[in-house]
Motif scaffolding. Structure first.
Motif, PDB file in Angstrom:
ATOM      1  N   UNK A  36     -22.507 -15.957  -6.991  1.00 20.41           N
ATOM      2  CA  UNK A  36     -21.080 -16.260  -6.863  1.00 20.41           C
ATOM      3  C   UNK A  36     -20.474 -16.347  -8.249  1.00 20.41           C
ATOM      4  N   UNK A  37     -19.290 -15.760  -8.394  1.00 20.03           N
ATOM      5  CA  UNK A  37     -18.626 -15.750  -9.694  1.00 20.03           C
ATOM      6  C   UNK A  37     -17.135 -16.016  -9.512  1.00 20.03           C
ATOM      7  N   UNK A  38     -16.554 -16.686 -10.487  1.00 18.93           N
ATOM      8  CA  UNK A  38     -15.121 -16.972 -10.475  1.00 18.93           C
ATOM      9  C   UNK A  38     -14.359 -15.671 -10.689  1.00 18.93           C
ATOM     10  N   UNK A  39     -13.381 -15.382  -9.801  1.00 19.01           N
ATOM     11  CA  UNK A  39     -12.602 -14.151  -9.956  1.00 19.01           C
ATOM     12  C   UNK A  39     -11.109 -14.404 -10.137  1.00 19.01           C
ATOM     13  N   UNK A  40     -10.683 -15.652 -10.129  1.00 19.71           N
ATOM     14  CA  UNK A  40      -9.274 -15.936 -10.361  1.00 19.71           C
ATOM     15  C   UNK A  40      -8.801 -17.164  -9.619  1.00 19.71           C
ATOM     16  N   UNK A  41      -7.493 -17.349  -9.645  1.00 17.39           N
ATOM     17  CA  UNK A  41      -6.858 -18.496  -8.992  1.00 17.39           C
ATOM     18  C   UNK A  41      -6.393 -18.114  -7.590  1.00 17.39           C
ATOM     19  N   UNK A  42      -6.516 -19.038  -6.665  1.00 10.73           N
ATOM     20  CA  UNK A  42      -6.116 -18.790  -5.274  1.00 10.73           C
ATOM     21  C   UNK A  42      -4.630 -18.446  -5.176  1.00 10.73           C
ATOM     22  N   UNK A  43      -3.781 -19.082  -5.984  1.00 14.83           N
ATOM     23  CA  UNK A  43      -2.344 -18.784  -5.915  1.00 14.83           C
ATOM     24  C   UNK A  43      -2.059 -17.349  -6.352  1.00 14.83           C
ATOM     25  N   UNK A  44      -2.804 -16.856  -7.332  1.00 14.27           N
ATOM     26  CA  UNK A  44      -2.633 -15.474  -7.773  1.00 14.27           C
ATOM     27  C   UNK A  44      -3.119 -14.502  -6.702  1.00 14.27           C
ATOM     28  N   UNK A  45      -4.242 -14.826  -6.077  1.00 15.44           N
ATOM     29  CA  UNK A  45      -4.761 -13.981  -5.005  1.00 15.44           C
ATOM     30  C   UNK A  45      -3.778 -13.936  -3.841  1.00 15.44           C
ATOM     31  N   UNK A  46      -3.226 -15.087  -3.479  1.00 12.84           N
ATOM     32  CA  UNK A  46      -2.243 -15.152  -2.407  1.00 12.84           C
ATOM     33  C   UNK A  46      -1.031 -14.278  -2.736  1.00 12.84           C
ATOM     34  N   UNK A  47      -0.522 -14.387  -3.944  1.00 14.92           N
ATOM     35  CA  UNK A  47       0.642 -13.588  -4.354  1.00 14.92           C
ATOM     36  C   UNK A  47       0.305 -12.101  -4.358  1.00 14.92           C
ATOM     37  N   UNK A  48      -0.857 -11.737  -4.881  1.00 10.29           N
ATOM     38  CA  UNK A  48      -1.239 -10.330  -4.943  1.00 10.29           C
ATOM     39  C   UNK A  48      -1.439  -9.726  -3.561  1.00 10.29           C
ATOM     40  N   UNK A  49      -2.053 -10.468  -2.652  1.00 16.35           N
ATOM     41  CA  UNK A  49      -2.235  -9.963  -1.283  1.00 16.35           C
ATOM     42  C   UNK A  49      -0.890  -9.834  -0.566  1.00 16.35           C
ATOM     43  N   UNK A  50       0.011 -10.774  -0.810  1.00 11.47           N
ATOM     44  CA  UNK A  50       1.350 -10.687  -0.216  1.00 11.47           C
ATOM     45  C   UNK A  50       2.091  -9.463  -0.731  1.00 11.47           C
ATOM     46  N   UNK A  51       2.084  -9.279  -2.060  1.00  8.23           N
ATOM     47  CA  UNK A  51       2.763  -8.121  -2.646  1.00  8.23           C
ATOM     48  C   UNK A  51       2.158  -6.806  -2.181  1.00  8.23           C
ATOM     49  N   UNK A  52       0.850  -6.769  -2.012  1.00  7.27           N
ATOM     50  CA  UNK A  52       0.204  -5.551  -1.530  1.00  7.27           C
ATOM     51  C   UNK A  52       0.700  -5.195  -0.130  1.00  7.27           C
ATOM     52  N   UNK A  53       0.765  -6.181   0.745  1.00  7.00           N
ATOM     53  CA  UNK A  53       1.258  -5.924   2.101  1.00  7.00           C
ATOM     54  C   UNK A  53       2.677  -5.406   2.106  1.00  7.00           C
ATOM     55  N   UNK A  54       3.521  -5.950   1.219  1.00  2.38           N
ATOM     56  CA  UNK A  54       4.901  -5.482   1.123  1.00  2.38           C
ATOM     57  C   UNK A  54       4.943  -4.062   0.558  1.00  2.38           C
ATOM     58  N   UNK A  55       4.176  -3.796  -0.489  1.00  2.57           N
ATOM     59  CA  UNK A  55       4.156  -2.472  -1.108  1.00  2.57           C
ATOM     60  C   UNK A  55       3.607  -1.407  -0.161  1.00  2.57           C
ATOM     61  N   UNK A  56       2.711  -1.814   0.732  1.00  2.00           N
ATOM     62  CA  UNK A  56       2.108  -0.878   1.679  1.00  2.00           C
ATOM     63  C   UNK A  56       3.075  -0.477   2.781  1.00  2.00           C
ATOM     64  N   UNK A  57       4.189  -1.208   2.912  1.00  3.85           N
ATOM     65  CA  UNK A  57       5.169  -0.886   3.941  1.00  3.85           C
ATOM     66  C   UNK A  57       4.698  -1.236   5.345  1.00  3.85           C
ATOM     67  N   UNK A  58       3.996  -2.351   5.460  1.00  5.75           N
ATOM     68  CA  UNK A  58       3.517  -2.775   6.782  1.00  5.75           C
ATOM     69  C   UNK A  58       4.693  -3.126   7.674  1.00  5.75           C
ATOM     70  N   UNK A  59       4.627  -2.684   8.936  1.00  9.21           N
ATOM     71  CA  UNK A  59       5.660  -3.099   9.887  1.00  9.21           C
ATOM     72  C   UNK A  59       5.332  -4.517  10.359  1.00  9.21           C
TER      73      UNK A  59
END
Length: 147
Positions: A100-123
């Motif tokens: 197991x390794x540290x890969x970042x902050x949960x708030x950053x992951x949450x923001x990045x996953x949210x932005x990805x969904x928006x950029x992907x044009x999900x209905x």
């Protein structure tokens, strides 16, 4: 065990070269087609090949959320720490797990996953399913809305 060590600044470099040459983002998928299942639609819309600037680490996270192996190594487990960090356990196609390794902050992951969904044009339906998968697999709530 794999000697994988991911740090906040060097995570991409380590992830990209964790197992040497020949590893990385796996083959791309096409755009959603009529009659595809929801899982197939999400896989097509969120596939890392659609986002040329996406790091292999983020590709591995998206694969984990969708239950796919978009990278080699993939992510076997993600854990949120009490202090707001995210730990990932990598796994090779042969099933060999790293530490197991540290890969970042949960708030950053949450923001990045949210932005990805928006950029992907999900209905709206796709967003709802994506948000459910993120909540169940990662343990964070997405911000924003799809559609």
């Amino acid at each position: 065990m794999l000697g994988l060590s991911l740090t906040a600044l060097g995570a991409r470099r380590v992830w990209d070269s964790a197992l040497g040459e020949g590893y990385g983002v796996r083959s791309p998928a096409g755009s959603p087609a009529p009659g595809m299942s929801m899982a197939e639609q999400l896989r097509a819309k969120l596939h890392p090949s659609r986002f040329p600037s996406m790091s292999e680490q983020m590709s591995a996270i998206v694969g984990f959320v969708l239950g796919e192996a978009f990278t080699e190594p993939a992510i076997a487990e993600l854990h949120l720490t009490p202090d707001g960090g995210v730990l990932a356990v990598p796994v090779t196609a042969a099933g060999e797990r790293g530490q197991a390794a540290f890969i970042g902050a949960a708030v950053d992951l949450q923001a990045n996953l949210s932005r990805l969904g928006m950029a992907a044009g999900l209905d709206a339906d796709e967003w709802s399913e994506y948000a459910r998968l993120v909540r169940e697999r990662v343990g964070v709530e997405l911000s924003g809305e799809g559609g």
